[in-house]
Design an enzyme around this catalytic site. Structure first.
Site, mmCIF file in Angstrom:
data_model
loop_
_atom_site.group_PDB
_atom_site.id
_atom_site.type_symbol
_atom_site.label_atom_id
_atom_site.label_comp_id
_atom_site.label_asym_id
_atom_site.label_seq_id
_atom_site.Cartn_x
_atom_site.Cartn_y
_atom_site.Cartn_z
ATOM 1 N N ARG A 1 14.640 25.398 3.239
ATOM 2 C CA ARG A 1 14.524 26.663 2.654
ATOM 3 C C ARG A 1 13.100 27.492 3.304
ATOM 4 O O ARG A 1 13.174 28.382 3.116
ATOM 5 C CB ARG A 1 14.586 26.683 1.109
ATOM 6 C CG ARG A 1 15.981 26.714 0.485
ATOM 7 C CD ARG A 1 15.806 26.794 -0.821
ATOM 8 N NE ARG A 1 15.411 25.354 -1.422
ATOM 9 C CZ ARG A 1 15.289 25.333 -2.757
ATOM 10 N NH1 ARG A 1 15.575 26.392 -3.589
ATOM 11 N NH2 ARG A 1 14.637 24.144 -3.354
ATOM 12 N N ASP B 1 0.676 -1.282 0.002
ATOM 13 C CA ASP B 1 -0.132 0.114 0.116
ATOM 14 C C ASP B 1 0.866 1.256 -0.094
ATOM 15 O O ASP B 1 0.213 2.275 0.230
ATOM 16 C CB ASP B 1 -0.860 0.010 1.170
ATOM 17 C CG ASP B 1 -0.030 0.193 2.379
ATOM 18 O OD1 ASP B 1 1.218 -0.141 2.678
ATOM 19 O OD2 ASP B 1 -0.723 0.083 3.533
ATOM 20 N N ASP C 1 27.285 28.748 -4.550
ATOM 21 C CA ASP C 1 25.765 28.327 -3.579
ATOM 22 C C ASP C 1 25.661 27.192 -2.987
ATOM 23 O O ASP C 1 26.604 26.298 -3.137
ATOM 24 C CB ASP C 1 24.801 28.640 -4.946
ATOM 25 C CG ASP C 1 23.678 29.345 -4.396
ATOM 26 O OD1 ASP C 1 23.498 29.384 -3.158
ATOM 27 O OD2 ASP C 1 22.690 29.585 -5.252
ATOM 28 N N GLU D 1 3.025 2.259 2.108
ATOM 29 C CA GLU D 1 3.715 2.321 3.498
ATOM 30 C C GLU D 1 5.295 2.084 3.437
ATOM 31 O O GLU D 1 5.415 1.110 2.772
ATOM 32 C CB GLU D 1 2.987 1.869 4.518
ATOM 33 C CG GLU D 1 1.795 2.631 4.589
ATOM 34 C CD GLU D 1 0.893 2.011 6.001
ATOM 35 O OE1 GLU D 1 1.174 0.894 6.523
ATOM 36 O OE2 GLU D 1 -0.316 2.303 6.105
ATOM 37 N N LYS E 1 19.578 39.294 -6.594
ATOM 38 C CA LYS E 1 18.622 38.495 -7.069
ATOM 39 C C LYS E 1 17.216 38.611 -6.456
ATOM 40 O O LYS E 1 17.106 38.718 -5.055
ATOM 41 C CB LYS E 1 19.024 37.017 -6.889
ATOM 42 C CG LYS E 1 17.845 36.110 -7.258
ATOM 43 C CD LYS E 1 18.313 34.485 -6.716
ATOM 44 C CE LYS E 1 17.419 34.290 -5.423
ATOM 45 N NZ LYS E 1 17.660 32.831 -5.001
ATOM 46 N N THR F 1 18.431 30.488 -10.455
ATOM 47 C CA THR F 1 19.250 31.673 -9.781
ATOM 48 C C THR F 1 20.814 31.645 -10.298
ATOM 49 O O THR F 1 21.389 32.760 -10.797
ATOM 50 C CB THR F 1 19.675 31.200 -8.245
ATOM 51 O OG1 THR F 1 18.256 30.907 -7.555
ATOM 52 C CG2 THR F 1 20.664 32.156 -7.541
ATOM 53 N N ARG G 1 13.557 36.274 -5.948
ATOM 54 C CA ARG G 1 12.656 35.113 -6.487
ATOM 55 C C ARG G 1 11.328 35.398 -6.892
ATOM 56 O O ARG G 1 10.573 36.118 -6.277
ATOM 57 C CB ARG G 1 12.824 34.126 -5.229
ATOM 58 C CG ARG G 1 12.253 32.896 -5.697
ATOM 59 C CD ARG G 1 12.544 31.714 -4.880
ATOM 60 N NE ARG G 1 13.812 31.074 -4.937
ATOM 61 C CZ ARG G 1 14.361 30.385 -6.146
ATOM 62 N NH1 ARG G 1 13.491 30.389 -7.295
ATOM 63 N NH2 ARG G 1 15.603 29.946 -6.189
ATOM 64 N N THR H 1 16.126 24.299 -9.227
ATOM 65 C CA THR H 1 15.971 24.330 -10.728
ATOM 66 C C THR H 1 16.933 25.047 -11.520
ATOM 67 O O THR H 1 16.822 25.352 -12.655
ATOM 68 C CB THR H 1 14.483 25.409 -10.594
ATOM 69 O OG1 THR H 1 14.951 26.626 -10.309
ATOM 70 C CG2 THR H 1 13.547 24.860 -9.877
HETATM 71 C C1 R5P Z 1 18.892 30.607 -2.278
HETATM 72 O O1 R5P Z 1 18.828 31.272 -1.191
HETATM 73 C C2 R5P Z 1 19.526 29.411 -2.269
HETATM 74 O O2 R5P Z 1 20.905 29.644 -1.981
HETATM 75 C C3 R5P Z 1 19.740 28.978 -3.940
HETATM 76 O O3 R5P Z 1 20.445 29.899 -4.669
HETATM 77 C C4 R5P Z 1 18.393 28.568 -4.363
HETATM 78 O O4 R5P Z 1 17.727 27.998 -3.396
HETATM 79 C C5 R5P Z 1 18.728 27.674 -5.760
HETATM 80 O O5 R5P Z 1 17.367 27.553 -6.246
HETATM 81 P P1 R5P Z 1 17.300 27.497 -7.778
HETATM 82 O O6 R5P Z 1 18.247 26.717 -8.270
HETATM 83 O O7 R5P Z 1 15.883 26.820 -7.950
HETATM 84 O O8 R5P Z 1 17.161 28.630 -8.268
#
Ligand code: R5P
Length: 322
Positions: A98, A39, A220, A41, A194, A228, A196, A225
């Site tokens: 996050r 199921d 980073d 789990e 930047k 950024t 978002r 995705t």
């Molecule tokens: C943001 O503050 C993090 O340090 C990364 O820059 C961010 O989460 C990356 O996300 P993505 O690749 O979706 O832009």
């Protein structure tokens, strides 16, 4: 307190990392079942005695995040009910990090909930790498050993010895990490402004600093995705940057990330093996993986021996590629 033998346990999130740590420690991976009931789990069963043992569960909470988180919680519960001496969750990538504050009305603080769940399930200690925000350590009332992925990246970029290097943070939140890189590599520092727009898109405004006719290292904590980093890389190219490199700890690489990175003006991306790299990401040919096995293996050895872990935070200039 010194516990009995070390035992290393893993779920399905990153068994290769767990095996690497076992090799480092010259210990076998403890045998157990971590699979699905019909199921859906999660079904957990340990096949060895853990009574009194110092048990480390190696399990990043990467995608599928809820599956891997549940495996981790069930392992904690199993170990607690099996009289393990101490339970340490080794979570090299801490998912939900996050969402660490109420940045708008009627939203959860998911990172705090996950910390509560882990503790309630039985974790006595946490080992992690590059939390999205360092203050998440304070969400736990148990010891947290927070390690830095930059330790394995510094020595790689020292060996590369890129001339005229500027370290760039793709957003203001990453300035502390970027400053550490710039100081370790004796490079200049710059930051991109930047904003978002949505979970999978980011907009860049202006650049503080100068990258004209310079090589760039964008740093980073994670690539999700890739919105950024790719938007930042395009801006840097427009501003006259030469070759652009990226150093990121956690290669989450979800949604449009691979397509975006393939087309981006980025020469090379170095990541660590806190989470596994998909076949598609490997085939892109731009990504090099640096291993955190020695970092985690050594942290586990020291925790078991009741030795200082903080000296691991000091940069020694060694790295291991996988
Ligand atoms: C943001 O503050 C993090 O340090 C990364 O820059 C961010 O989460 C990356 O996300 P993505 O690749 O979706 O832009």
């Amino acid at each position: 307190m010194i516990y009995n033998n070390i035992q290393i346990i893993t779920g399905n999130a990153n068994p290769a990392l767990a095996r690497g740590i076992c090799e480092y420690l010259q210990r076998p991976l403890s045998d157990g079942v971590c699979e699905k009931f019909p199921d859906t789990e999660t079904n957990i069963k340990l096949n060895s005695d853990v009574r009194g043992s110092d048990v480390f569960i190696v399990q990043p909470t990467c995608a599928p995040v809820n599956e891997h988180l549940m495996e981790l919680l069930l392992f904690c519960d199993t170990l607690r009910r099996s009289s393990a001496g101490r339970i340490t969750t080794v979570v090299p990538y801490f998912g939900y990090a996050r969402k660490d504050r109420k940045d708008e009305g009627r939203v959860p603080i998911s990172a705090k909930l996950v910390a509560n769940l882990m503790t309630k399930a039985g974790a006595d200690r946490v080992v992690t790498i590059d939390l999205h925000a360092q203050q998440i350590q304070g969400f736990f009332d148990i010891p947290v050993d927070h390690l830095y992925g930059s330790k394995v990246q510094f020595s790689y970029y020292r060996q590369l010895n890129l001339p005229d290097l500027v370290v760039v943070s793709p957003d203001v939140g990453g300035m502390k990490m970027a400053r550490a890189y710039s100081s370790a590599l004796h490079a200049l520092l710059a930051v991109v402004d930047k904003r978002r727009l949505s979970p999978d898109s980011a907009e860049v405004g202006f650049l503080i600093g100068d990258v004209e006719d310079k090589n760039v290292l964008l740093v980073d904590d994670l690539i999700a995705t890739a919105g950024t980093l790719v938007e930042a890389a395009k801006l840097l190219k427009d501003k006259g940057a030469l070759d652009i490199y990226v150093a990121a700890t956690h290669p989450i690489l979800c949604g449009p990330a691979i397509d975006r990175l393939t087309d981006a003006p980025i020469k090379q991306i170095t990541v660590t093996d806190t989470v596994p790299l998909s076949q598609q990401a490997k085939e892109m040919g731009k990504i090099k993986v640096l291993s955190v096995v020695p970092l985690l293996g050594e942290a586990i050895r020291r925790i078991h021996k009741d030795e200082s872990v903080s000296s691991l935070f000091i940069d020694t200039g060694e790295y291991q590629a996988v």
